[in-house]
Scaffold this motif. Structure first.
Motif, mmCIF file in Angstrom:
data_model
loop_
_atom_site.group_PDB
_atom_site.id
_atom_site.type_symbol
_atom_site.label_atom_id
_atom_site.label_comp_id
_atom_site.label_asym_id
_atom_site.label_seq_id
_atom_site.Cartn_x
_atom_site.Cartn_y
_atom_site.Cartn_z
ATOM 1 N N ALA A 389 0.875 -1.171 0.000
ATOM 2 C CA ALA A 389 0.000 0.000 0.000
ATOM 3 C C ALA A 389 0.909 1.217 0.000
ATOM 4 N N VAL A 390 0.620 2.150 -0.895
ATOM 5 C CA VAL A 390 1.587 3.213 -1.152
ATOM 6 C C VAL A 390 0.913 4.573 -0.997
ATOM 7 N N ASP A 391 1.646 5.497 -0.374
ATOM 8 C CA ASP A 391 1.081 6.838 -0.194
ATOM 9 C C ASP A 391 1.525 7.769 -1.308
ATOM 10 N N CYS A 392 0.952 8.955 -1.273
ATOM 11 C CA CYS A 392 1.276 9.963 -2.286
ATOM 12 C C CYS A 392 2.466 10.791 -1.805
ATOM 13 N N GLY A 393 3.490 10.888 -2.627
ATOM 14 C CA GLY A 393 4.708 11.602 -2.257
ATOM 15 C C GLY A 393 5.864 10.922 -2.957
ATOM 16 N N THR A 394 7.069 11.113 -2.464
ATOM 17 C CA THR A 394 8.182 10.428 -3.123
ATOM 18 C C THR A 394 8.038 8.912 -2.985
ATOM 19 N N ALA A 395 7.265 8.460 -1.986
ATOM 20 C CA ALA A 395 7.009 7.016 -1.865
ATOM 21 C C ALA A 395 6.389 6.478 -3.151
ATOM 22 N N THR A 396 5.543 7.268 -3.783
ATOM 23 C CA THR A 396 4.903 6.829 -5.029
ATOM 24 C C THR A 396 5.962 6.606 -6.103
ATOM 25 N N SER A 397 6.888 7.539 -6.163
ATOM 26 C CA SER A 397 7.952 7.441 -7.158
ATOM 27 C C SER A 397 8.839 6.223 -6.888
ATOM 28 N N HIS A 398 9.195 6.027 -5.618
ATOM 29 C CA HIS A 398 10.040 4.871 -5.290
ATOM 30 C C HIS A 398 9.313 3.562 -5.577
ATOM 31 N N PHE A 399 8.019 3.545 -5.286
ATOM 32 C CA PHE A 399 7.217 2.361 -5.603
ATOM 33 C C PHE A 399 7.230 2.123 -7.109
ATOM 34 N N ALA A 400 6.995 3.191 -7.860
ATOM 35 C CA ALA A 400 6.902 3.050 -9.321
ATOM 36 C C ALA A 400 8.217 2.545 -9.905
ATOM 37 N N ARG A 401 9.332 3.047 -9.387
ATOM 38 C CA ARG A 401 10.609 2.774 -10.048
ATOM 39 C C ARG A 401 11.478 1.743 -9.346
ATOM 40 N N ASP A 402 11.387 1.693 -8.016
ATOM 41 C CA ASP A 402 12.377 0.893 -7.278
ATOM 42 C C ASP A 402 11.824 -0.400 -6.704
ATOM 43 N N VAL A 403 10.529 -0.635 -6.868
ATOM 44 C CA VAL A 403 9.959 -1.884 -6.365
ATOM 45 C C VAL A 403 9.687 -2.799 -7.552
ATOM 46 N N ASP A 404 10.222 -3.990 -7.505
ATOM 47 C CA ASP A 404 9.920 -5.007 -8.517
ATOM 48 C C ASP A 404 8.783 -5.865 -8.001
ATOM 49 N N LEU A 405 7.615 -5.721 -8.596
ATOM 50 C CA LEU A 405 6.508 -6.602 -8.214
ATOM 51 C C LEU A 405 6.655 -7.913 -8.965
ATOM 52 N N ARG A 406 6.316 -8.978 -8.279
ATOM 53 C CA ARG A 406 6.409 -10.309 -8.881
ATOM 54 C C ARG A 406 5.011 -10.919 -8.956
ATOM 55 N N PRO A 407 4.854 -11.993 -9.745
ATOM 56 C CA PRO A 407 3.509 -12.559 -9.911
ATOM 57 C C PRO A 407 2.892 -12.917 -8.562
ATOM 58 N N GLY A 408 1.651 -12.589 -8.403
ATOM 59 C CA GLY A 408 0.935 -12.938 -7.182
ATOM 60 C C GLY A 408 0.906 -11.827 -6.153
ATOM 61 N N MET A 409 1.795 -10.856 -6.292
ATOM 62 C CA MET A 409 1.767 -9.746 -5.333
ATOM 63 C C MET A 409 0.593 -8.822 -5.655
ATOM 64 N N LEU A 410 0.165 -8.095 -4.639
ATOM 65 C CA LEU A 410 -0.883 -7.100 -4.829
ATOM 66 C C LEU A 410 -0.332 -5.747 -4.409
ATOM 67 N N ALA A 411 -0.760 -4.702 -5.081
ATOM 68 C CA ALA A 411 -0.301 -3.366 -4.705
ATOM 69 C C ALA A 411 -1.335 -2.356 -5.137
#
Ligand code: TPP
Ligand code: MG
Length: 608
Positions: A389-411
Motif C-alpha cells: 500500500a503506497v502513499d502519495c509523495g516520493t514514496a509513489t515514485s520509489h514504488f513506481a521505479r524501485d519496487v519489482d513486483l512479482r507474480p501474485g503480489m498485490l499493490a
C-alpha cells in the motif's frame, strides 16, 4: 420485527457486502445496532477506524485488494459524512464500487437547523452522482439499497444512501405491497457484455498486425488478466509499460516490461512510447498525454470496459469495449504469428539501460540515507505473497521505479485522486481482506502525520486477530514535503518555502512501541539489511522510521531543458539545499545525456 437498519445490513449482505468500515454516531445508530447483531451472528464484520476518511479509503481498498465485491463505509450524519468525502472521491476516481451509508438528522428535525444537520443530498451529489437517495419511508429501503448496490457495481462508482436516524429504527417493509407505486427490486447483480463484436476484433487485429513496433499501455483494467495480456504481448512482440494502478499486472523483472510510465515512470517506458508505431491501450486512462506516442506517430487500439474511456488520451482508430481478460483472449487467435523479435530486443536494451541507471541511483551515496536504497533493499526481500500500500509523495515514485513486483503480489494506492493519507487505510484493508498475507506500507512522513500515526492505533487494536502479524510500515522520514519541494523546484523554479514544506521530526518507531508494536529508527546504510531482516521476522506490526535524504532528485524520465533550467534557477535564487543537491544528486545519480543537459542549462543561466 426487522428494523430498517437491519434490513439495510441484510440486503447488502445479499449483494455480498459483509464488511463494513466505519465510525458511529447517533445519526447512524440504527445501522450500528443492526451491525452489532449481524457481527454477533457471524454474518458481518465491522472495522472501527480512527476517522471517517479512513473508512472510505478502506472501503475502496477492500475491493481493490480483492476482498469485497462492493466496499461499504458507514458513517454518521454531518461531520461523519463530511470526513468521509475524500475517501469516497478516491473510489470514484479509481472506478471502485463503494456504497456509502450516511446517517442523517431525524425526519421531524430536518429543516430546523438542528445539530449536525447538513444537506447531505447536496453534499454528496457530485461524488455519488450516479445514485444518491434518502430513505424517508420504511417501504423504500429495499429498492434504495438494491439500486445503490447495482449502480455502484454496474458503473464501478460510488453511491450513497442517506438514512435519517428515526427511520432506521422503524419496522422495515421487506416485501413491499403489490400495489401502485411500490418497487419490487432484485438483489442479483447484473451481468455485463464483456467481449466486443467480432468485426471490431478483426479490425483491431488487422491494425496491430500492420504495425512493426507495438507498445502496450496496461492499467488497472488488466488486473486479473495477466496470462491473456502476456500472451497478446508475446504474440505482438510488444513492450509493455504499466500505469501505476496496473503495476501488479506483470512481473517487473521481465525484459519486455518497461515498468512505470509518466512523470514517475522509467526512461524505458518513455523510449517505448516515443519509438513505437502501434499502441494498444488496455484498461488504462493514464492522463499524461505527453507520455503517449506523439500525435500521429502510432496507430492505436484501445480496450476498456467503459466505452466512455476510449479515445480519451490518444487518437485511437479501433475502440473495443469489453473486459480486458476476455477481449485479449478473443484477440489473440486473430493476430499474426510471424514476428521476428527484433523490436523486443530493442525494448530489452532500453529496459536493461534503465535498470542499470536505477541501480546506479540506488548505489549513490547521499548526504543522508538514500531512500531509493532503502526501498530497493525491501523490494529484493519482499515475500512472494506481499501486498503493498503506497502513499502519495516520493514514496509513489520509489514504488513506481524501485519496487519489482512479482507474480501474485498485490499493490495499490490512491491512483487518480493522488491523495495523501491513503497508505495506512489501504494497508489495513488489505490485511483485513487477507489476514494471512504480509503487508507493506510505503509512506512519507507528511502522510504519516496526516493519517498514519492515527491509524497505527487501528493496527494496534486488530493485529492480534490476524493470522500473519507481518504489517510493516516504512516511513520515509525526510522531514520535508519533499515531493512538493521537487515540484516547486522543477515546475516553478522556486526555492523551498520552509514554513510550508518543512516537517517536524517525529519519533515514529517510539510511537509504535507505545502502542505495543515493533519499530526501529535507522539513518545509516549499514543498518538497512539488518533492519529488513528484523522487520520481516517481527512477531507483530513493525514501523521502520528511516531518516532519509530529502534531496535525492526526482528526475522525470525525460528531463526537459526547461525543468533543468528551472531547477538551476531555483538554486541560483538561494535554495539552501543547492550544494547538497548538486553534490549528492544530479551529478552522480543520472545518466550522461541528462548530465549534459544539466550543464547546458547551467551555462544558459550563468552565461558560461
Ligand atoms: C490530501 C493531500 N494534500 C496535499 C497533497 C499535495 N502533496 C502531494 S505529495 C505531497 C508531499 C508528501 O510529503 P510526504 O508525505 O512527507 O512525502 P515525501 O514526498 O516527503 O516523501 C503533498 C503535500 C496531496 N496530494 N494530498
Ligand atoms: Mg516527507
Amino acid at each position: 420485527m426487522t428494523t430498517v437498519g437491519e434490513h439495510v445490513v441484510a440486503r447488502l449482505g445479499e449483494w455480498g457486502v459483509r464488511r463494513f468500515y466505519g465510525y458511529p454516531g447517533d445519526g447512524i445508530g440504527g445501522v450500528m445496532s443492526a451491525l452489532r447483531k449481524a457481527v454477533d451472528a457471524g454474518d458481518a464484520e465491522f472495522v472501527q477506524v480512527r476517522h471517517e476518511e479512513t473508512a472510505a479509503f478502506a472501503a475502496c481498498a477492500d475491493v481493490k485488494y480483492g476482498g469485497s465485491p462492493i466496499g461499504c463505509a458507514v458513517v454518521t450524519s454531518g461531520p461523519g459524512a463530511i470526513h468521509a468525502l475524500n475517501g469516497l472521491y478516491d473510489a470514484k476516481l479509481d472506478h471502485v464500487p463503494v456504497v456509502a451509508l450516511l446517517g442523517h438528522t431525524a425526519r421531524n428535525a430536518q429543516g430546523s437547523g438542528y445539530y449536525q444537520e447538513v444537506d447531505l443530498l447536496t453534499l454528496v451529489k457530485d461524488v455519488a452522482g450516479a445514485y444518491v437517495a434518502q430513505v424517508s419511508e420504511p417501504s423504500q429501503v429495499r429498492h434504495v439499497i438494491d439500486r445503490a448496490a447495482r449502480i455502484a457495481l454496474a458503473h464501478r462508482t460510488v453511491t450513497a444512501v442517506v438514512l435519517p436516524s428515526d427511520v432506521l429504527v422503524e419496522d422495515a417493509v421487506v416485501e413491499p405491497p403489490d400495489a401502485h407505486g411500490y418497487a419490487h427490486t432484485s438483489a442479483v447483480p447484473s451481468t455485463t457484455a464483456t467481449v466486443p463484436p467480432a468485426a471490431a476484433l478483426r479490425e483491431a487485429a488487422a491494425l496491430l498486425d500492420g504495425c512493426e513496433k507495438v507498445a502496450i499501455l496496461a492499467g488497472a483494467g488488466c488486473l486479473g488478466a495477466t496470462p491473456e495480456l502476456t500472451a497478446v504481448a508475446d504474440r505482438l512482440d510488444a513492450g509493455v509499460a504499466k500505469a501505476l494502478l496496473g503495476k501488479a499486472v506483470l512481473d517487473d523483472r521481465l525484459p519486455w516490461v518497461t515498468g512505470a510510465i509518466g512523470l514517475l515512470g522509467t526512461r524505458a517506458s518513455w523510449d517505448l512510447m516515443r519509438e513505437c508505431d502501434g499502441l494498444l491501450i488496455v484498461g488504462s486512462t493514464m492522463p499524461y498525454s505527453d507520455f503517449y506516442p506523439a500525435p500521429g506517430q502510432a496507430r492505436a487500439v484501445q480496450i476498456d470496459i467503459d466505452g466512455a474511456n476510449c479515445g480519451l488520451r490518444y487518437d485511437t482508430e479501433v475502440n473495443l469495449v469489453g473486459d480486458a481478460q476476455e477481449t485479449l483472449a478473443a484477440l489473440l487467435p486473430l493476430l499474426r504469428t510471424d514476428r521476428d523479435g527484433s523490436w523486443r530486443e530493442q525494448v530489452g536494451e532500453w529496459t536493461h539501460a534503465w535498470r542499470e541507471q536505477s541501480a546506479a541511483r540506488v548505489a549513490t551515496r547521499t548526504h543522508e540515507l538514500n531512500p531509493e536504497y532503502v526501498v530497493r533493499e525491501l523490494s529484493d526481500r519482499l515475500p512472494d505473497d506481499a501486498m503493498l500500500a503506497v502513499d502519495c509523495g516520493t514514496a509513489t515514485s520509489h514504488f513506481a521505479r524501485d519496487v519489482d513486483l512479482r507474480p501474485g503480489m498485490l499493490a495499490s494506492l490512491s491512483g487518480t485522486l493522488l491523495s495523501m493519507g491513503g497508505a495506512l487505510p489501504y494497508a489495513i484493508a488489505a490485511k483485513v481482506a487477507h489476514p494471512d498475507r504480509p503487508v507493506f506500507a510505503l509512506v512519507g512522513d507528511g502522510a504519516m502525520q496526516m493519517n498514519g500515526v492515527n491509524e497505527l492505533i487501528t493496527v494496534s487494536r486488530y493485529w492480534r486477530t490476524w493470522a500473519d502479524p507481518t504489517f510493516v510500515v516504512l516511513v520515509l522520514n525526510n522531514r520535508d514535503l519533499s515531493f512538493v519541494t521537487w515540484e516547486m523546484r522543477a515546475m516553478v523554479g522556486d526555492v523551498p518555502f520552509a514554513e510550508s514544506q518543512d516537517l517536524p521530526d517525529v519519533p515514529y518507531a517510539d510511537w509504535a512501541h507505545l502502542l505495543g508494536l515493533g519499530g526501529r529508527r535507522i539513518s545509516e546504510p549499514g543498518e538497512v539489511a539488518g533492519l529488513w531482516a528484523e522487520a520481516l521476522a517481527a512477531d507483530r506490526p513493525f514501523v521502520v522510521d528511516a531518516v532519509v535524504d530529502a534531496n535525492v532528485p526526482l528526475i522525470p524520465p525525460h528531463l526537459t531543458l526547461e525543468q533543468v533550467v528551472n531547477t538551476a534557477k531555483s538554486q541560483l535564487k538561494g535554495d539552501p539545499d543547492a550544494p547538497l543537491i548538486i553534490a549528492d544528486g544530479l551529478r552522480e545519480a543520472v545518466g550522461a545525456p541528462v548530465k549534459g543537459l544539466w550543464h547546458r542549462a547551467k551555462d544558459a543561466i550563468t552565461g558560461g
